[in-house]
Design an enzyme around this catalytic site. Structure first.
Site, short mmCIF file in Angstrom:
data_model
loop_
_atom_site.label_atom_id
_atom_site.label_comp_id
_atom_site.label_asym_id
_atom_site.label_seq_id
_atom_site.Cartn_x
_atom_site.Cartn_y
_atom_site.Cartn_z
CE LYS A 22 -1.89 1.89 3.90
NZ LYS A 22 -1.65 3.35 3.89
CG ASN A 23 2.38 2.82 3.53
OD1 ASN A 23 1.19 3.07 3.31
ND2 ASN A 23 2.89 2.77 4.76
CB CYS A 117 -5.62 11.31 11.24
SG CYS A 117 -4.15 10.43 11.64
NE ARG A 122 -0.26 10.53 9.98
CZ ARG A 122 -0.61 9.46 9.28
NH1 ARG A 122 -1.77 8.89 9.49
NH2 ARG A 122 0.20 8.96 8.38
CG ASP A 306 2.48 1.69 9.47
OD1 ASP A 306 2.02 2.53 10.24
OD2 ASP A 306 2.67 1.90 8.25
NE ARG A 398 -7.36 4.49 4.88
CZ ARG A 398 -6.44 4.91 5.74
NH1 ARG A 398 -6.72 5.03 7.00
NH2 ARG A 398 -5.24 5.24 5.33
C1 UD1 Z 1 3.87 7.12 6.39
C2 UD1 Z 1 3.07 5.86 6.12
C3 UD1 Z 1 2.41 5.37 7.41
C4 UD1 Z 1 3.46 5.19 8.50
C5 UD1 Z 1 4.31 6.45 8.66
C6 UD1 Z 1 5.49 6.26 9.61
C7 UD1 Z 1 2.37 6.15 3.82
C8 UD1 Z 1 1.25 6.42 2.85
N1 UD1 Z 1 2.05 6.17 5.13
O1 UD1 Z 1 2.96 8.12 6.84
O2 UD1 Z 1 1.77 4.13 7.13
O3 UD1 Z 1 2.82 4.94 9.73
O4 UD1 Z 1 4.86 6.84 7.38
O5 UD1 Z 1 6.28 5.19 9.19
O6 UD1 Z 1 3.49 5.88 3.41
N2 UD1 Z 1 5.63 15.09 10.54
C9 UD1 Z 1 5.70 16.45 10.79
N3 UD1 Z 1 5.65 17.31 9.72
C10 UD1 Z 1 5.53 16.88 8.43
C11 UD1 Z 1 5.47 15.50 8.19
C12 UD1 Z 1 5.51 14.62 9.27
O7 UD1 Z 1 5.80 16.87 11.94
O8 UD1 Z 1 5.48 17.71 7.51
C13 UD1 Z 1 5.67 14.13 11.68
C14 UD1 Z 1 4.37 13.33 11.83
O9 UD1 Z 1 3.41 14.03 12.56
C15 UD1 Z 1 4.87 12.08 12.56
C16 UD1 Z 1 6.28 11.89 11.97
O10 UD1 Z 1 6.64 13.13 11.39
O11 UD1 Z 1 4.97 12.31 13.94
C17 UD1 Z 1 6.40 10.82 10.93
O12 UD1 Z 1 5.35 10.96 10.00
P1 UD1 Z 1 5.51 10.61 8.45
O13 UD1 Z 1 6.71 9.75 8.22
O14 UD1 Z 1 5.39 11.85 7.66
O15 UD1 Z 1 4.21 9.74 8.21
P2 UD1 Z 1 3.42 9.64 6.86
O16 UD1 Z 1 4.37 9.87 5.73
O17 UD1 Z 1 2.19 10.45 6.93
#
Ligand code: UD1
Length: 419
Positions: A22-23, A117, A122, A306, A398
């Site tokens: 998925k990711n 969420c 996030r 995850d 999902r």
């Molecule tokens: C992706 C994965 C999700 C997984 C997560 C962490 C996908 C579609 N989803 O989510 O399944 O649980 O990685 O391995 O690939 N953050 C900020 N600012 C930003 C972006 C992130 O503060 O602009 C923080 C987030 O709140 C969180 C951390 O960084 O605490 C990691 O999040 P991130 O790696 O961005 O998660 P996703 O990419 O949304």
């Protein structure tokens, strides 16, 4: 609303195939927006998030052809607008992944800001800041990110936090930028590498994906390609735990064991016997109760957030006491209260859960709150005494392809009750 009914107590035993990740498929489908010709993506899992992505591309006027053999062909030449609307982004946060490609290829994008969420606030500030550093003009207005640029320019981007989709968005944007972009403190997840390989197959110049520094030299154009998505390591891990929690055995085919080192180590600590080949993993608990295992989540290659909820479920019936520390998301213990309703002994303080293994769980109606939390409730249901009813399973759809069919193939007593 659909629900799953699970009669616990069957020891799983059998073989199943693992689906595409998925990711990886979500960023790759977003990445097709960069291609100057049709791109074909293979090994696409049948998931609700994939349907949402197809709908999102369709809303923009992009032509998407879905083949029954798990492939999707995307032709961007018919694109009419550059908008990711709120009603889609709110159901799937990873819609934000179209921002970088739209901006890099078409010089404009309007993407709804994802809200909070279930697992935390996030934010997407790092996506926005990185694009601004590459010369984009970005304004957040009426709940939307309005982005404009002439041509993005290469820049050195140092990410404050390791972000998976943030790294992916910026890497995609940089492929068509003028000059060289260096992303430091980049996410090293295998799905980032898969996306990079897809972009390279389209003609992008990327080195270092899989390390914490990714260098991208912008090119004028990317071409269409045919690309096969890598296997889903989280789905793999979830079925390994399904077998482990029931004291059973499972062989998983079409997967990549080397992507799961930290998870396999924990399973060995829990008492599992593991054998691996190039594209398969076999786990056998030989009928034994698992031993408790401590878990601390962190970005790849450390233990994945995850898989945290699934290990929480395993620990509820394990021999001993385990500590689970969640360092990636601020509020990812939503499954705990539901597991407690099934008799689990769990104490949460801040980002730490202490789980004392009990001899048995008992069935209860429980409610899924997010994707991986849902998986943990299903695992708990597999061992609980009686029939567990898991409600709100749209979360599970999902991210897990036909989960009840795959578990049934392993001998689980599980059925879906349609609304
Ligand atoms: C992706 C994965 C999700 C997984 C997560 C962490 C996908 C579609 N989803 O989510 O399944 O649980 O990685 O391995 O690939 N953050 C900020 N600012 C930003 C972006 C992130 O503060 O602009 C923080 C987030 O709140 C969180 C951390 O960084 O605490 C990691 O999040 P991130 O790696 O961005 O998660 P996703 O990419 O949304």
């Amino acid at each position: 609303m659909n629900k799953l009914m699970i009669q616990g107590g069957t020891r799983l035993d059998g073989e199943i195939r693992i689906s595409g990740a998925k990711n990886a498929v979500l960023p790759i489908l977003a990445g097709t927006l960069l291609a100057d010709g049709p791109a074909i993506v293979e090994n696409v899992p049948h998931l609700h998030d994939v349907t949402t992505t197809v709908e999102l591309l369709g809303c923009m006027g992009v032509q998407v052809i879905i083949d029954e053999k798990l492939s999707i062909e995307v032709d961007v030449s018919t694109i009419e607008n550059y908008v990711a609307p709120y009603h889609l982004v709110k159901t799937m946060r990873s819609s934000i992944l179209v921002l970088g490609p739209l901006l890099a290829r078409f010089g404009q994008a309007e993407v709804s800001l994802p809200g909070g969420c279930a697992i935390g606030s996030r934010p997407v500030n790092l996506h926005i800041k990185g694009l601004q550093d590459m010369g984009a003009d970005i304004e957040v207005k009426n709940g939307y990110i309005h982005a404009r640029c002439k041509r993005l320019r290469g820049a050195r981007l140092v990410l404050d936090m390791v972000t998976v989709t943030g790294t992916e968005n910026l890497m995609m944007a940089a492929t068509l930028a003028d000059g060289v972009t260096i992303i430091e403190n980049a996410a090293r997840e295998p799905e980032v590498v898969d996306l990079a390989n897809f972009l390279i197959a389209m003609g992008a110049k990327i080195i270092g994906a899989g390390s914490d520094t990714i260098t991208i030299e912008g090119v004028e154009k990317l071409r269409g390609t045919r690309y096969r998505v890598l296997p889903d390591r989280i789905e793999t891990g979830t079925y390994l735990l399904a077998a482990a929690i029931t004291g059973g055995r499972v062989k998983l085919k079409d997967t990549t064991p080397s992507l799961l080192d930290s998870v396999l180590d924990k399973l060995r600590d829990a008492g599992a016997h593991l054998q691996t080949g190039p594209d398969w993993i076999e786990l056998d608990m030989k009928g034994c109760r698992p031993k408790s295992v401590n878990v601390r989540t962190a970005p790849y290659p450390a233990f994945p957030t995850d898989m945290q909820a699934q290990f929480a479920a395993l620990n509820t019936i394990a021999d001993g006491t385990a500590t689970i520390i969640e360092t990636v998301f601020e509020n990812r213990f939503m499954h705990v209260q539901e597991l407690q309703r099934m008799g689990a002994d769990i104490e949460v303080e801040g980002n730490t859960a202490i789980i004392r293994g009990t001899d048995k769980l008992t069935a209860a109606p429980v409610m899924a709150t997010d994707l991986r939390a849902s998986a943990s409730l299903i695992l708990a249901g597999l061992v609980a005494e009686g029939e567990t009813e898991v409600q709100r399973i749209y979360h599970i759809d999902r991210g897990y392809e036909i989960i009840e069919e795959k578990l049934s193939l392993l001998g689980a007593n599980i059925r879906r009750i349609p609304a």
